[in-house]
Motif scaffolding. Structure first.
Motif, short mmCIF file in Angstrom:
data_model
loop_
_atom_site.label_atom_id
_atom_site.label_comp_id
_atom_site.label_asym_id
_atom_site.label_seq_id
_atom_site.Cartn_x
_atom_site.Cartn_y
_atom_site.Cartn_z
N SER A 1 0.82 -1.21 0.00
CA SER A 1 0.00 0.00 0.00
C SER A 1 0.85 1.27 0.00
CB SER A 1 -0.94 0.01 1.21
OG SER A 1 -0.20 -0.09 2.41
N ASP A 2 2.08 1.16 0.48
CA ASP A 2 3.00 2.31 0.51
C ASP A 2 3.73 2.39 -0.82
OD1 ASP A 2 5.05 4.13 0.88
OD2 ASP A 2 5.53 3.46 2.90
N GLU A 3 3.37 3.36 -1.63
CA GLU A 3 3.96 3.48 -2.97
C GLU A 3 5.47 3.70 -2.92
OE1 GLU A 3 3.61 6.87 -6.26
OE2 GLU A 3 1.76 5.72 -6.03
N SER A 4 5.92 4.51 -1.96
CA SER A 4 7.35 4.79 -1.87
C SER A 4 8.14 3.53 -1.54
CB SER A 4 7.62 5.88 -0.82
OG SER A 4 7.19 5.47 0.47
N GLU A 5 7.54 2.66 -0.72
CA GLU A 5 8.19 1.39 -0.40
C GLU A 5 8.34 0.54 -1.65
OE1 GLU A 5 7.52 -2.19 2.80
OE2 GLU A 5 5.87 -1.72 1.43
N LEU A 6 7.28 0.47 -2.45
CA LEU A 6 7.32 -0.35 -3.66
C LEU A 6 8.37 0.18 -4.64
CD1 LEU A 6 6.22 -2.68 -5.29
CD2 LEU A 6 4.30 -1.24 -5.99
N VAL A 7 8.43 1.49 -4.80
CA VAL A 7 9.44 2.09 -5.67
C VAL A 7 10.84 1.76 -5.18
CG1 VAL A 7 10.43 4.29 -6.44
CG2 VAL A 7 7.95 3.97 -6.46
N GLN A 8 11.05 1.89 -3.86
CA GLN A 8 12.36 1.59 -3.30
C GLN A 8 12.74 0.13 -3.48
OE1 GLN A 8 14.50 3.98 -1.83
NE2 GLN A 8 15.89 2.26 -2.17
N PRO B 1 7.26 -5.08 -22.06
CA PRO B 1 7.98 -3.82 -22.31
C PRO B 1 7.25 -2.60 -21.79
CG PRO B 1 6.86 -4.53 -24.31
CD PRO B 1 6.66 -5.63 -23.29
N ILE B 2 6.02 -2.75 -21.33
CA ILE B 2 5.22 -1.62 -20.88
C ILE B 2 5.80 -1.02 -19.59
CG2 ILE B 2 3.14 -2.50 -21.97
CD1 ILE B 2 2.27 -3.51 -19.16
N LEU B 3 5.50 0.26 -19.37
CA LEU B 3 5.87 0.93 -18.12
C LEU B 3 7.37 0.78 -17.82
CD1 LEU B 3 2.72 -0.36 -16.32
CD2 LEU B 3 3.19 2.06 -16.63
N GLN B 4 8.16 0.98 -18.90
CA GLN B 4 9.62 0.83 -18.81
C GLN B 4 9.98 -0.51 -18.18
OE1 GLN B 4 12.01 4.17 -17.59
NE2 GLN B 4 10.62 5.66 -18.50
N ASN B 5 9.50 -1.57 -18.86
CA ASN B 5 9.77 -2.94 -18.42
C ASN B 5 9.28 -3.19 -17.00
OD1 ASN B 5 11.12 -3.71 -20.90
ND2 ASN B 5 12.83 -2.46 -20.19
N CYS B 6 8.09 -2.66 -16.72
CA CYS B 6 7.43 -2.89 -15.42
C CYS B 6 8.28 -2.44 -14.24
CB CYS B 6 7.03 -4.36 -15.27
SG CYS B 6 5.73 -4.89 -16.39
N THR B 7 8.91 -1.28 -14.40
CA THR B 7 9.71 -0.73 -13.30
C THR B 7 9.19 0.63 -12.83
OG1 THR B 7 11.26 0.36 -14.81
CG2 THR B 7 11.80 -1.89 -14.10
N LYS B 8 8.22 1.20 -13.52
CA LYS B 8 7.73 2.53 -13.18
C LYS B 8 6.30 2.47 -12.67
CE LYS B 8 11.53 4.52 -14.40
NZ LYS B 8 12.43 5.06 -13.35
N ILE B 9 6.02 3.29 -11.67
CA ILE B 9 4.67 3.37 -11.10
C ILE B 9 4.07 4.72 -11.45
CG2 ILE B 9 3.33 3.41 -8.97
CD1 ILE B 9 5.45 1.53 -7.78
N LEU B 10 2.88 4.69 -12.01
CA LEU B 10 2.15 5.91 -12.35
C LEU B 10 1.28 6.30 -11.18
CD1 LEU B 10 1.34 7.96 -14.59
CD2 LEU B 10 -0.51 6.36 -15.19
N THR B 11 1.46 7.50 -10.66
CA THR B 11 0.66 7.93 -9.52
C THR B 11 -0.79 8.12 -9.96
OG1 THR B 11 0.94 10.31 -9.84
CG2 THR B 11 2.66 9.15 -8.59
N ALA B 12 -1.70 7.97 -9.00
CA ALA B 12 -3.12 8.16 -9.30
C ALA B 12 -3.39 9.59 -9.76
CB ALA B 12 -3.96 7.81 -8.08
#
Length: 419
Positions: A139-146, A292-303
């Motif tokens: 649920s914590d987006e910053s955690e998932l990015v990290q 290949p989507i979302l830069q090879n599934c490494t980027k999260i798009l904020t709501a």
């Protein structure tokens, strides 16, 4: 002018187009010589007569196969996509094959490996698996990015022979959610235990990404009150969700991007695990490919970015009479800045630039739009088919390279042939 963060390369674009061409031309036998007969089987049991979100069930099944094939998924996974709800599942009532008597029939057509995946996909509680047990645990987006960033570093170090198995927080979390030996779910009808390996779970997550990207649009946003763009399926506006609604692109990409990031964590954990473990019974024959989507599934798009980008796009394509070319271009440029991961804003922006005689910029936007459309294998703006968007975008690319654009209405209608 704004464009996506990664520039399309001509060779890469031609490779994508070459992979997509059999689907664009309807030459499905060139993809898999069994495919026409498999589709005939689906037609014979009525898949083309079943309603399904954005059209017929048959169309959806073929679309999912196409998406997975373009993403490079193994044959068994692609065939699972082609038959993925054929016994019904926890989301939909679409049992075109009776699960108690039809498994042998399906198995004869697609083989043991694919039929096993099809059956598992149909009997597990997918909402619980994908959302409760995976998505909502991050649920914590910053955690998932990290964790995505840390997992990349871990994999690089491991390939150099450096392992830090005890100190990696991202691994501890993914292992607690999805252990190496897999998980046990309950059969949606019998309540019996169903064992799922980690690779099968990852495969179902990948299929859900494809599944949602193909079928979700504004109708579901109204149905589930998805105004915040998080796609939690928590609303219940059944009386006011009139199908098909306004056809506006749906707010599903934030959820999809989070699924893609979790999928990347699972794939990287599997790669690390395979470097030091030789355990069996883990479905290691299932290759985990990264879309290949979302830069090879490494980027999260904020709501927030998702909502603003969608609304700017919609205003840009619907308010030409009020805004004019310059005003609509400005709206679309703002949409691209906020969400660089979908093709249609680039495509429409490319057409505006062509109308303004800005051919170099038009070529850049049209090629970027084409690349993204081919990578997704499905449209974001579902008012037109994927094939239609790709064909129109290729026209724009061709005219931009020719440095010409029709100056009459009949000239626009005369467009179509792509060389």
């Amino acid at each position: 002018m704004p464009s996506s963060t990664s520039e399309p390369q001509p060779d890469h674009l031609q490779t994508l187009l070459q992979s997509a061409r059999p689907f664009l031309r309807g030459q499905l036998e060139n993809v898999d010589d069994r495919l026409p007969s498999l589709i005939a089987v689906l037609k014979s049991v009525g898949a083309g007569e079943c309603w399904h979100k954005h059209g017929s069930f048959l169309d959806h099944l073929i679309d999912i196969y196409r998406i997975l094939k373009l993403w490079g998924a193994p044959d068994a996974v692609c065939l699972c996509g082609l038959f993925h709800s054929a016994y019904s599942n926890s989301y939909v009532n679409l049992a075109i094959f009776d699960p108690s008597t039809g498994r042998d029939v399906v198995r004869r057509h697609v083989g043991d490996a694919a039929e096993r995946l099809i059956h598992l996909f149909c009997v597990v509680p997918r909402q619980k698996l994908i959302h409760d047990d995976l998505l909502f645990r991050y649920s914590d987006e910053s955690e998932l990015v990290q964790h995505v960033n840390d997992s990349e570093k871990s994999l690089i170090n491991a390939r150099k022979g450096v392992f830090e198995l005890e100190d990696e927080e991202w691994r501890r979390k993914i292992q607690s959610i999805l252990p190496a030996e897999g998980i046990v779910m309950k059969h949606i009808k019998t309540g019996e235990d169903v064992n799922l390996s980690r690779r099968v779970v990852a495969t179902f997550l990948l299929m859900t990404i494809a599944d949602f990207s193909d079928q979700l649009f504004s109708f579901q946003d109204v149905l589930f009150d998805n105004s915040d763009g998080m796609l939690k399926f928590s609303g219940n506006d059944w009386a006011t969700a009139l199908w098909p609604g306004d056809g506006k692109p749906g707010l599903w990409m934030t959820s999809i991007s989070r699924m893609g990031a979790i999928y990347t964590l699972i794939v990287r954990e599997e790669q690390l695990y395979s470097l030091y473990s030789t355990s069996s019974n883990r479905d290691e024959e299932i290759e985990l490919v990264t879309p290949p989507i979302l830069q090879n599934c490494t980027k999260i798009l904020t709501a927030k970015d998702q909502i603003e980008a969608r609304d700017l796009y919609w205003e840009g394509v619907c308010e030409m009479s009020k805004r004019g070319l310059e005003g609509c271009a400005e709206l679309l440029e703002g949409s691209v800045v906020r969400n660089s991961f979908v093709g249609e804003p680039h495509v429409v922006l490319g057409q505006i630039y062509l109308s303004q005689g800005r051919f170099e910029e038009a070529e850049k936007e049209a090629e970027q739009g084409l690349r993204l459309l081919l990578e997704w294998g499905s449209p974001w703006d579902k008012r037109m088919s994927w094939e239609g968007w790709v064909s129109w975008c290729r026209v724009l690319v061709m005219k931009a390279k020719e440095r010409s654009w029709p100056q009459t209405s009949w000239g626009i209608l005369n467009l179509g042939l792509v060389r």
